[in-house]
Design an enzyme around this catalytic site. Structure first.
Site, PDB file in Angstrom:
ATOM      1  N   ASP A  35       0.836  -1.198   0.000  1.00 49.36           N
ATOM      2  CA  ASP A  35       0.000   0.000   0.000  1.00 49.36           C
ATOM      3  C   ASP A  35       0.871   1.248   0.000  1.00 49.36           C
ATOM      4  OD1 ASP A  35      -2.288   1.503   0.079  1.00 49.36           O
ATOM      5  OD2 ASP A  35      -2.731   1.134   2.185  1.00 49.36           O
ATOM      6  N   GLY A  38       0.140   5.541  -4.297  1.00 53.15           N
ATOM      7  CA  GLY A  38      -0.456   6.844  -4.606  1.00 53.15           C
ATOM      8  C   GLY A  38       0.156   7.946  -3.757  1.00 53.15           C
ATOM      9  N   GLU A  82     -12.042  -5.351  -4.989  1.00 46.79           N
ATOM     10  CA  GLU A  82     -12.638  -4.015  -4.810  1.00 46.79           C
ATOM     11  C   GLU A  82     -11.902  -2.950  -5.633  1.00 46.79           C
ATOM     12  OE1 GLU A  82     -12.049  -6.080  -2.034  1.00 46.79           O
ATOM     13  OE2 GLU A  82     -14.162  -6.653  -2.134  1.00 46.79           O
ATOM     14  N   ASN A  83     -10.702  -3.285  -6.111  1.00 51.53           N
ATOM     15  CA  ASN A  83      -9.935  -2.283  -6.875  1.00 51.53           C
ATOM     16  C   ASN A  83     -10.586  -1.901  -8.208  1.00 51.53           C
ATOM     17  OD1 ASN A  83      -6.584  -3.348  -5.799  1.00 51.53           O
ATOM     18  ND2 ASN A  83      -7.934  -1.756  -4.979  1.00 51.53           N
ATOM     19  N   TRP A  84     -11.567  -2.707  -8.658  1.00 52.63           N
ATOM     20  CA  TRP A  84     -12.302  -2.345  -9.890  1.00 52.63           C
ATOM     21  C   TRP A  84     -13.022  -1.016  -9.713  1.00 52.63           C
ATOM     22  CZ3 TRP A  84     -10.791  -5.079 -13.836  1.00 52.63           C
ATOM     23  CH2 TRP A  84     -10.478  -6.425 -13.685  1.00 52.63           C
ATOM     24  N   ARG A  86     -11.821   1.680  -8.689  1.00 52.02           N
ATOM     25  CA  ARG A  86     -10.947   2.833  -8.956  1.00 52.02           C
ATOM     26  C   ARG A  86     -11.262   3.401 -10.336  1.00 52.02           C
ATOM     27  NH1 ARG A  86      -5.225   2.381  -5.936  1.00 52.02           N
ATOM     28  NH2 ARG A  86      -6.060   1.506  -4.043  1.00 52.02           N
ATOM     29  N   ARG A 203       1.880  -5.081   6.205  1.00 55.34           N
ATOM     30  CA  ARG A 203       1.185  -4.037   5.450  1.00 55.34           C
ATOM     31  C   ARG A 203       2.021  -2.765   5.493  1.00 55.34           C
ATOM     32  NH1 ARG A 203      -4.989  -2.640   4.489  1.00 55.34           N
ATOM     33  NH2 ARG A 203      -4.654  -0.890   3.104  1.00 55.34           N
ATOM     34  N   ARG A 209      -5.206  -2.181   8.753  1.00 53.84           N
ATOM     35  CA  ARG A 209      -6.352  -3.065   8.486  1.00 53.84           C
ATOM     36  C   ARG A 209      -5.944  -4.151   7.484  1.00 53.84           C
ATOM     37  NH1 ARG A 209      -7.834   2.045   6.709  1.00 53.84           N
ATOM     38  NH2 ARG A 209      -7.346   2.340   4.513  1.00 53.84           N
ATOM     39  N   GLU A 222       1.414 -13.694  12.354  1.00 55.58           N
ATOM     40  CA  GLU A 222       1.905 -12.486  13.008  1.00 55.58           C
ATOM     41  C   GLU A 222       1.678 -11.321  12.048  1.00 55.58           C
ATOM     42  OE1 GLU A 222       2.962 -12.318  16.142  1.00 55.58           O
ATOM     43  OE2 GLU A 222       2.543 -14.460  16.296  1.00 55.58           O
TER      44      GLU A 222
HETATM   45  C1  FPP Z   1      -1.739   0.471  -3.306  1.00 58.69           C
HETATM   46  O1  FPP Z   1      -1.363   1.753  -3.599  1.00 58.69           O
HETATM   47  C2  FPP Z   1      -1.269  -0.482  -4.280  1.00 58.69           C
HETATM   48  C3  FPP Z   1      -2.053  -1.215  -5.111  1.00 58.69           C
HETATM   49  C4  FPP Z   1      -3.266  -0.760  -5.809  1.00 58.69           C
HETATM   50  C5  FPP Z   1      -1.669  -2.612  -5.331  1.00 58.69           C
HETATM   51  C6  FPP Z   1      -0.213  -2.820  -5.611  1.00 58.69           C
HETATM   52  C7  FPP Z   1       0.134  -2.670  -7.037  1.00 58.69           C
HETATM   53  C8  FPP Z   1       1.393  -2.593  -7.496  1.00 58.69           C
HETATM   54  C9  FPP Z   1       2.575  -2.690  -6.617  1.00 58.69           C
HETATM   55  C10 FPP Z   1       1.630  -2.412  -8.947  1.00 58.69           C
HETATM   56  C11 FPP Z   1       1.227  -3.575  -9.795  1.00 58.69           C
HETATM   57  C12 FPP Z   1       1.702  -4.893  -9.289  1.00 58.69           C
HETATM   58  C13 FPP Z   1       2.198  -5.893 -10.055  1.00 58.69           C
HETATM   59  C14 FPP Z   1       2.535  -7.219  -9.435  1.00 58.69           C
HETATM   60  C15 FPP Z   1       2.444  -5.757 -11.479  1.00 58.69           C
HETATM   61  P1  FPP Z   1      -2.494   2.836  -3.501  1.00 58.69           P
HETATM   62  O2  FPP Z   1      -2.762   3.343  -4.869  1.00 58.69           O
HETATM   63  O3  FPP Z   1      -3.683   2.321  -2.777  1.00 58.69           O
HETATM   64  O4  FPP Z   1      -1.762   3.911  -2.623  1.00 58.69           O
HETATM   65  P2  FPP Z   1      -2.448   5.055  -1.767  1.00 58.69           P
HETATM   66  O5  FPP Z   1      -3.219   4.359  -0.670  1.00 58.69           O
HETATM   67  O6  FPP Z   1      -1.277   5.824  -1.252  1.00 58.69           O
HETATM   68  O7  FPP Z   1      -3.310   5.854  -2.695  1.00 58.69           O
END
Ligand code: FPP
Length: 255
Positions: A35, A38, A82-84, A86, A203, A209, A222
């Site tokens: 995480d 962004g 849930e990332n869909w 975005r 994390r 979370r 752990e």
């Molecule tokens: C969270 O950052 C990260 C993700 C959406 C998942 C992780 C994705 C990658 C590391 C790139 C693609 C992975 C591979 C294996 C090709 P965020 O955007 O939620 O960060 P933020 O909470 O700071 O906005």
């Protein structure tokens, strides 16, 4: 890049020198909620897409590090169910990075004995990505130095629902007696069925979370939280997390 040779698995418990050198600290299976891409970009006044791009570099680096350290399984949360939700262009950026990553690193996986595994319902991804994944799964199936499990279109509740449906199907066929369903039945129906138990869940980015990740598997794992944003997470950080794991007293509900 070819990894340094190493002895597979944890060190012999009777060999003190080997124990001291055991960089895994006894952990076989580590999972990471990656995480903060962004926020990493935002802090540098860069577009989010560059944060994700940098996140892939961190993935590459940590996969190599995990192999050098001697972990058996590294599970990474790359795209949740849930990332869909975005924005479409961000989803498309993430899919593009996934495509590139598999294409660029498949040879390295093979050279280093890394077996790829995918957890989550990846068949819902674009057809070409599904084909790339299926090819990579086939090609690396016999590698046995380390398993890299990537969670794609993964949600723990969805995984458990699919497992329950599979078991219910067997009950319906008369193959399983509902009175005899055990925790092992459910474990065996999850996407992680053949993986060793999850020892350590990390994390990054300071959020505290689990975000629907490995909820069943994390029952006795752990947990390790760090403020480091994913693109800055490196081998030293992984070693710090493993050191912390090694210092824990795991009782699994006993005393
Ligand atoms: C969270 O950052 C990260 C993700 C959406 C998942 C992780 C994705 C990658 C590391 C790139 C693609 C992975 C591979 C294996 C090709 P965020 O955007 O939620 O960060 P933020 O909470 O700071 O906005």
């Amino acid at each position: 890049m070819k990894l340094a040779p190493f002895k597979k698995g944890s060190a012999d418990p009777d060999d003190e020198a080997a124990q001291a050198a055991d960089l895994t600290h006894g952990a076989r299976h580590v999972a990471i909620i990656m995480d903060g891409n962004g926020r990493w970009a935002q802090k540098k006044h860069l577009p989010r897409a560059l944060g994700h791009k940098k996140g892939v570099e961190a993935v590459r680096n940590i996969v190599r590090s995990a192999g050098e350290i001697g972990l058996e399984v590294l599970t990474l949360y790359a795209f949740s169910s849930e990332n869909w939700n975005r924005p479409a262009d961000e989803v498309s950026d993430l899919m593009g990075l996934l495509r590139q990553y598999i294409q660029a690193d498949i040879d390295e996986f093979d050279d280093n004995g890394i077996r790829l595994k995918v957890i989550g319902n990846y068949h819902a991804l674009d057809k070409d990505i599904v084909a790339l994944i299926d090819n990579a799964l086939d090609r690396t199936a016999k590698n046995d130095r380390m398993t890299l499990a990537i969670a794609l279109n993964y949600g723990a509740r969805d995984e458990m629902l699919r497992a329950v449906q599979a078991i219910a199907g067997k009950v319906k066929q008369g193959a399983v007696d509902p009175d005899n369903i055990t925790a092992d039945h459910l474990s065996d129906a999850l996407d992680t069925a053949e993986l060793p138990p999850l020892d350590l869940l990390i994390r990054t980015s300071g959020e505290l979370r689990l975000s629907n990740f490995l909820l069943w598997q994390a029952a006795y794992s752990e947990l390790y939280f760090t403020d480091t944003l994913w693109p800055d997470f490196d081998k030293r950080e992984l070693q710090r997390a493993l050191q912390s794991f090694g210092d824990r007293d795991r009782r699994f509900g006993g005393r």
